[in-house]
Design an enzyme around this catalytic site. Sequence first.
Site, mmCIF file in Angstrom:
data_model
loop_
_atom_site.group_PDB
_atom_site.id
_atom_site.type_symbol
_atom_site.label_atom_id
_atom_site.label_comp_id
_atom_site.label_asym_id
_atom_site.label_seq_id
_atom_site.Cartn_x
_atom_site.Cartn_y
_atom_site.Cartn_z
ATOM 1 N N LEU A 74 0.868 -1.172 0.000
ATOM 2 C CA LEU A 74 0.000 0.000 0.000
ATOM 3 C C LEU A 74 0.905 1.222 0.000
ATOM 4 O O LEU A 74 1.802 1.335 0.838
ATOM 5 C CB LEU A 74 -0.882 0.024 1.260
ATOM 6 C CG LEU A 74 -2.266 -0.618 1.207
ATOM 7 C CD1 LEU A 74 -2.955 -0.454 2.555
ATOM 8 C CD2 LEU A 74 -3.119 -0.028 0.100
ATOM 9 N N ASP A 75 0.693 2.147 -0.915
ATOM 10 C CA ASP A 75 1.514 3.350 -0.985
ATOM 11 C C ASP A 75 1.397 4.164 0.304
ATOM 12 O O ASP A 75 0.380 4.084 1.010
ATOM 13 C CB ASP A 75 1.077 4.226 -2.161
ATOM 14 C CG ASP A 75 1.416 3.609 -3.507
ATOM 15 O OD1 ASP A 75 2.279 2.710 -3.550
ATOM 16 O OD2 ASP A 75 0.811 4.015 -4.524
#
Length: 315
Positions: free
Chosen positions: A49-50
């Site tokens: 997940l960024d």
Amino acid sequence: MNAPRARVARRPVHGVLLLDKPLGWSSNDILQKVKWLLRAEKAGHTGTLDPLASGVLPLCFGAATKFSQLQLDADKTYEAVMRLGQKTCTGDAEGDVIETRAVSVTPEDVARVAAQFVGPIHQVPPMHSALKKDGKALYEYARAGMEVERVARQVTVHELNATLAQIDKGQEAIRIIVKCSKGTYIRTLGEDMGEALGCGAHLSALRRIGTGGFDVSQCVTLAELEAMTEEQRLACMLPVSSLLPDHVNVTLDDDNAARFLSGLRRRGSWPDAAQVAVYAEGGQVLLGTAHVVAGELIPSRLLSPTEIEQMKQAI
């Protein structure tokens, strides 16, 4: 002079912790933080997940890391906000604005465009992504000011709900909830929807609310985890078998379990099955995964005797 930092005494930990990843952290940084809090020997996450994104991040420990690929391959559900009228160089709010257009969009326009993006669609991966080209991540080329050719990939949007909204200072946006296959870039989906609406768009907020049967309501936050005792943190862990909800369960007696763990096929009256979770007698101790073809139980991923013994002690 500063005193040397005490070495953390690591220990075997087996299971899955569902973390509600906070904004601003990379998936690996948050993994290392939680690994330290649990004093775990071995850990891995189940898909990046960024830092811009928050939400469900299953963290696998010990024996669970052997089955993390199942979560990587699972469908995901996201909530996102797409700001209309602006395109950025990265496709999200971290990039510089490269184009501004007037916005004249109705709720009917949003519904019409959303319907166009349900089902199998093709996406060109964004330059600011970890996808590799000739051994280098695309974002490395992007940071060097280079754009390389990318092949469009097919992904599947299972469900897409989109509504017109206003965000900061009356800026027009669309809010979406999307359930999609692995490999779907939400920022690209937003950009493509913005183009279809004729005004452009970029991703301004992203939250993963579900992945592979896990829901954000099951998650613990980092702040909550930090406030707990070690025993409370361990109590948050789900068993390794929680990664195998769609597997058919097979239980073996002690003799067959030992042979199965040595890699030998076992024969029985089991129906054919592509995904099988194999347990020792009593059904509490996971031995590994397998598949069944013509009555043969064929090992796929096996736990080690050490892992099994450690998991028995934790029951």
